[in-house]
Write a protein that holds these residues in place. Structure first.
Motif, short mmCIF file in Angstrom:
data_model
loop_
_atom_site.label_atom_id
_atom_site.label_comp_id
_atom_site.label_asym_id
_atom_site.label_seq_id
_atom_site.Cartn_x
_atom_site.Cartn_y
_atom_site.Cartn_z
N ALA A 243 22.16 15.78 81.32
CA ALA A 243 22.69 15.32 80.03
C ALA A 243 24.17 14.95 80.12
O ALA A 243 24.74 14.46 79.14
CB ALA A 243 22.50 16.40 78.98
N ASP A 244 24.79 15.16 81.26
CA ASP A 244 26.21 14.84 81.44
C ASP A 244 26.40 13.33 81.32
O ASP A 244 25.88 12.57 82.14
CB ASP A 244 26.66 15.33 82.81
CG ASP A 244 28.15 15.09 83.05
OD1 ASP A 244 28.77 14.36 82.25
OD2 ASP A 244 28.68 15.61 84.04
N PRO A 245 27.16 12.86 80.31
CA PRO A 245 27.32 11.40 80.12
C PRO A 245 27.91 10.70 81.34
O PRO A 245 27.49 9.59 81.68
CB PRO A 245 28.27 11.32 78.92
CG PRO A 245 28.11 12.62 78.21
CD PRO A 245 27.85 13.64 79.28
N LEU A 246 28.89 11.34 81.99
CA LEU A 246 29.51 10.72 83.16
C LEU A 246 28.50 10.57 84.29
O LEU A 246 28.45 9.52 84.96
CB LEU A 246 30.70 11.55 83.63
CG LEU A 246 31.45 11.01 84.86
CD1 LEU A 246 31.97 9.61 84.61
CD2 LEU A 246 32.58 11.96 85.25
N ARG B 235 27.26 7.07 86.02
CA ARG B 235 27.35 6.86 87.48
C ARG B 235 25.98 6.56 88.07
O ARG B 235 25.85 5.74 88.97
CB ARG B 235 27.98 8.08 88.15
CG ARG B 235 29.45 8.25 87.81
CD ARG B 235 30.01 9.53 88.40
NE ARG B 235 29.92 9.52 89.86
CZ ARG B 235 30.25 10.58 90.61
NH1 ARG B 235 30.66 11.70 90.05
NH2 ARG B 235 30.16 10.50 91.92
N PHE B 236 24.94 7.25 87.56
CA PHE B 236 23.59 7.01 88.05
C PHE B 236 23.17 5.58 87.73
O PHE B 236 22.61 4.86 88.58
CB PHE B 236 22.61 8.01 87.40
CG PHE B 236 21.18 7.85 87.87
CD1 PHE B 236 20.74 8.50 89.01
CD2 PHE B 236 20.28 7.06 87.16
CE1 PHE B 236 19.42 8.36 89.45
CE2 PHE B 236 18.97 6.91 87.59
CZ PHE B 236 18.55 7.57 88.73
N VAL C 158 22.22 2.53 90.37
CA VAL C 158 20.95 1.80 90.32
C VAL C 158 21.21 0.30 90.22
O VAL C 158 20.59 -0.50 90.94
CB VAL C 158 20.09 2.28 89.13
CG1 VAL C 158 18.91 1.33 88.90
CG2 VAL C 158 19.59 3.70 89.38
N ASP C 159 22.14 -0.09 89.35
CA ASP C 159 22.45 -1.52 89.19
C ASP C 159 23.02 -2.11 90.48
O ASP C 159 22.69 -3.25 90.85
CB ASP C 159 23.44 -1.72 88.05
CG ASP C 159 22.83 -1.41 86.68
OD1 ASP C 159 21.58 -1.37 86.59
OD2 ASP C 159 23.59 -1.20 85.72
N ALA C 160 23.88 -1.35 91.16
CA ALA C 160 24.47 -1.84 92.41
C ALA C 160 23.40 -1.99 93.48
O ALA C 160 23.39 -2.97 94.24
CB ALA C 160 25.57 -0.88 92.88
#
Length: 295
Positions: free
Chosen positions: A240-243, A247-248, A252-254
Motif C-alpha cells: 500500500a506504500d504509494p512510493l 516505483r513499481f 513496468v513501464d520502462a
C-alpha cells in the motif's frame, strides 16, 4: 485412456482450431521470396534482385541481365521457441502463463501442420534445452504437448532467463530459412536485442508475449512477501506504500518500453497475449495484425 495432451488438444480443436482454420494458412506472407525447385521462366533483372539467380547464358545472348524464376515454395518450416523458465509459472492455477503457452503451442502446431507445414519446437530454460524435430501430423502436435507436460513445473529458481541464449539457440537450430515464433513473457536478461536482430536477418520472427496480471499490477494487500520468479529472492514489502507503487509502475513501464523499442529495431512484430484473454480471439487479432503488416 486419453493422455492430458490429448484431452487438451481435443478441447482446443473444438473451441479454437475450428474457429481459426483457414485464417492462418496464407496469413503470414514472408518478406523473403522462396527459390523452390520448379523453374518457371525468365524475366529482366531489376534493382534489388538477387544476382545469384542471374542466367548468365541468356544474359550474354540478349545483352541484358535476366533472372531465372522459380515457383515459390508455399510450405513453411515453423519453429516454436517455448520459454520454460521460472517466471512462466506465474498466474492462477490452471490459467497461468505456462498453461497459456502450452495451449498456444498446441494450437499453432496443429494449425500449421494441417496446412502441410513442418513444425518443430525448442523448449528452453537457461542451461537446459529440449528439441522436438519438425513434423506435420496431429500425432506430432501431441508430441510437442507431451514434452510441454513433461517439463511443466520443472523450471529452476535462482537463475534468470538468458533471453539472448534462447534466441541464439533458435538460430543454431533453424539452419534453413523458417518462420520462428517465440512464446515467452520476455522477462530475463542478456543482450537479447542483438541476438534477435541476428535471428531476424535470416528468418521471419514473430513474438507472442504472454502476460499475466501479476506481471503488471501490485495488489493493495498491506504487508506481502514478494518473490522474484526468476531468482527466488524474497522480500517483505508494504504493497500500500504509494512510493513503492509508483516505483513499481515506473519499472513496468520502462520494461515494456525497452521491449517494444528492441522489437521495433529488430523489425519483429510482438503481440501481447493476456492469460485472461479468450485464446481464439487473441489469435484472430494476431492474424489480422500480421495481414495488416504484409506488403
Amino acid at each position: 485412456m486419453a493422455t492430458a495432451p490429448e484431452k487438451l488438444l481435443l478441447r482446443l480443436e473444438w473451441k479454437v482450431v475450428r474457429r481459426l482454420d483457414g485464417r492462418l494458412q496464407g496469413a503470414h506472407r514472408t518478406a523473403h521470396r522462396g527459390s523452390g525447385i520448379d523453374f518457371t521462366g525468365l524475366r529482366p533483372y531489376g534493382d534489388g534482385d538477387d544476382a545469384r539467380h542471374i542466367d548468365w547464358n541468356v544474359t550474354a545472348r540478349l545483352d541484358e541481365p535476366h533472372l531465372r524464376v522459380f515457383t515459390e515454395d508455399r510450405e513453411l518450416t515453423v519453429w516454436l521457441v517455448l520459454d520454460r523458465s521460472a517466471s512462466m509459472l506465474a498466474g492462477r492455477p490452471g490459467r497461468g502463463k505456462h498453461d497459456v503457452l502450452a495451449e498456444l503451442a498446441l494450437v499453432l502446431a496443429r494449425l500449421f501442420g494441417r496446412g502441410g507445414n513442418r513444425v518443430g519446437a525448442l523448449l528452453f530454460d537457461t542451461g537446459m534445452l529440449r528439441v522436438v524435430p519438425p513434423g506435420t501430423s496431429r500425432r506430432h502436435a501431441l508430441r510437442i504437448g507431451a514434452e510441454l507436460e513433461r517439463t511443466a513445473g520443472t523450471a529452476r529458481g535462482g537463475t534468470t532467463t538468458d533471453l539472448a541464449e534462447m534466441l541464439d539457440a533458435a538460430g543454431r537450430l533453424a539452419r534453413r530459412r523458417a518462420l520462428v515464433v517465440v512464446l515467452s513473457d520476455f522477462i530475463g536478461d542478456g543482450d537479447w536485442e542483438r541476438s534477435l536482430q541476428r535471428l531476424a536477418r535470416r528468418h521471419e520472427v514473430v513474438a507472442l508475449r504472454i502476460v499475466d496480471t501479476a506481471d503488471d499490477l501490485l495488489p493493495e494487500a498491506g504487508l506481502i512477501v514478494v518473490e522474484d520468479a526468476e531468482t527466488g529472492e524474497q522480500l517483505v514489502v508494504d504493497s500500500a506504500d504509494p512510493l513503492l507503487r509508483v516505483r513499481f509502475r515506473e519499472a513496468v513501464d520502462a520494461r515494456d518500453a525497452r521491449l517494444t523499442a528492441g522489437m521495433r529495431r529488430a523489425g519483429v512484430p510482438v503481440h501481447r497475449v493476456d492469460t485472461d484473454r479468450d485464446l481464439a480471439e487473441a489469435l484472430v487479432e494476431v492474424v489480422a495484425r500480421t495481414r495488416d503488416r504484409s506488403p
